[in-house]
Design an enzyme around this catalytic site. Structure first.
Site, PDB file in Angstrom:
ATOM      1  N   TYR A  90      -2.629  -0.228  11.240  1.00  0.00           N
ATOM      2  CA  TYR A  90      -3.500  -0.946  11.310  1.00  0.00           C
ATOM      3  C   TYR A  90      -4.936  -0.308  11.542  1.00  0.00           C
ATOM      4  O   TYR A  90      -5.960  -0.918  11.046  1.00  0.00           O
ATOM      5  CB  TYR A  90      -3.352  -2.127  12.425  1.00  0.00           C
ATOM      6  N   ASN A 137      -2.848 -13.670   6.234  1.00  0.00           N
ATOM      7  CA  ASN A 137      -2.838 -13.620   4.620  1.00  0.00           C
ATOM      8  C   ASN A 137      -1.781 -14.738   4.223  1.00  0.00           C
ATOM      9  O   ASN A 137      -0.867 -15.093   4.419  1.00  0.00           O
ATOM     10  CB  ASN A 137      -2.122 -12.175   4.239  1.00  0.00           C
ATOM     11  N   CYS A 179       0.885  -7.467   2.991  1.00  0.00           N
ATOM     12  CA  CYS A 179       0.551  -7.137   4.392  1.00  0.00           C
ATOM     13  C   CYS A 179       1.793  -6.537   5.106  1.00  0.00           C
ATOM     14  O   CYS A 179       1.707  -6.073   6.169  1.00  0.00           O
ATOM     15  CB  CYS A 179       0.332  -8.455   4.839  1.00  0.00           C
ATOM     16  N   HIS A 180       2.997  -6.734   4.444  1.00  0.00           N
ATOM     17  CA  HIS A 180       4.093  -6.077   5.086  1.00  0.00           C
ATOM     18  C   HIS A 180       4.168  -4.644   4.849  1.00  0.00           C
ATOM     19  O   HIS A 180       4.940  -4.073   5.674  1.00  0.00           O
ATOM     20  CB  HIS A 180       5.515  -6.623   4.180  1.00  0.00           C
ATOM     21  N   GLU A 199      11.114  -1.437  -1.414  1.00  0.00           N
ATOM     22  CA  GLU A 199      10.234  -0.455  -1.821  1.00  0.00           C
ATOM     23  C   GLU A 199      10.553   0.986  -1.427  1.00  0.00           C
ATOM     24  O   GLU A 199       9.942   1.828  -1.594  1.00  0.00           O
ATOM     25  CB  GLU A 199       8.641  -0.973  -1.352  1.00  0.00           C
TER      26      GLU A 199
END
Length: 159
Positions: free
Chosen positions: A96, A119, A127-128, A154
């Protein structure tokens, strides 16, 4: 508003679009898609074919970048945060603090976290990929189980 659902082995997503583009994605775990929020919403698989197809490809590990028209409503600050989120590369995470610094607001970590949590199109705006400064998973509006799954797709794993 038009909507359709994307099903996966772990849950799925309710995808909503207006006349401009994708305006909302609601992720869920388990079986049974969430119901549309309003009676005037109409299920339209044909209108959402491209969005559903891209989400399916992402969930299968076959898509790294989305190419969808979006319809976002937010404050100027939220829009800055959401645009910064889009710049986080597939398979990487940022804190963050790093996200706040990327929009020239290094002391606005909490506000950045708030915008991140609002979001409206998670996954498409990733946002993850934002984690705690200490390397912890942090929070996620869709639940930490979903955040873990998205990051695992990912290649990023948390115990």
């Amino acid at each position: 508003m038009l909507y359709d659902n994307v099903e996966t082995e772990w849950g799925g997503a309710l995808v909503v679009m207006d006349e401009v583009g994708i305006s909302r994605i609601s992720l869920y775990e388990g079986r049974g898609a969430p119901m549309p929020l309003f009676d005037r919403w109409r299920r339209s698989p044909s209108d959402l074919r491209e969005a559903v197809g891209q989400l399916r490809a992402y969930f299968a590990g076959e898509l790294r970048e989305f190419d969808l028209p979006l319809s976002l409503n937010g404050t100027d600050f939220q829009m800055k945060v959401w645009n910064a989120l889009k710049a986080i590369p597939y398979g990487t995470t940022v804190s963050y603090l790093q996200l706040a610094a990327s929009i020239d607001k290094p002391k606005a970590c909490r506000a950045v976290g708030g915008a991140n949590g609002r979001n409206p199109v998670p996954v498409v705006i990733p946002c993850h990929r934002v984690i705690g400064a200490n390397g912890s998973l942090g929070g996620y509006s869709g639940g930490l189980g979903i955040k873990r799954r998205l990051l695992a797709i990912e290649g990023v794993h948390f115990d």
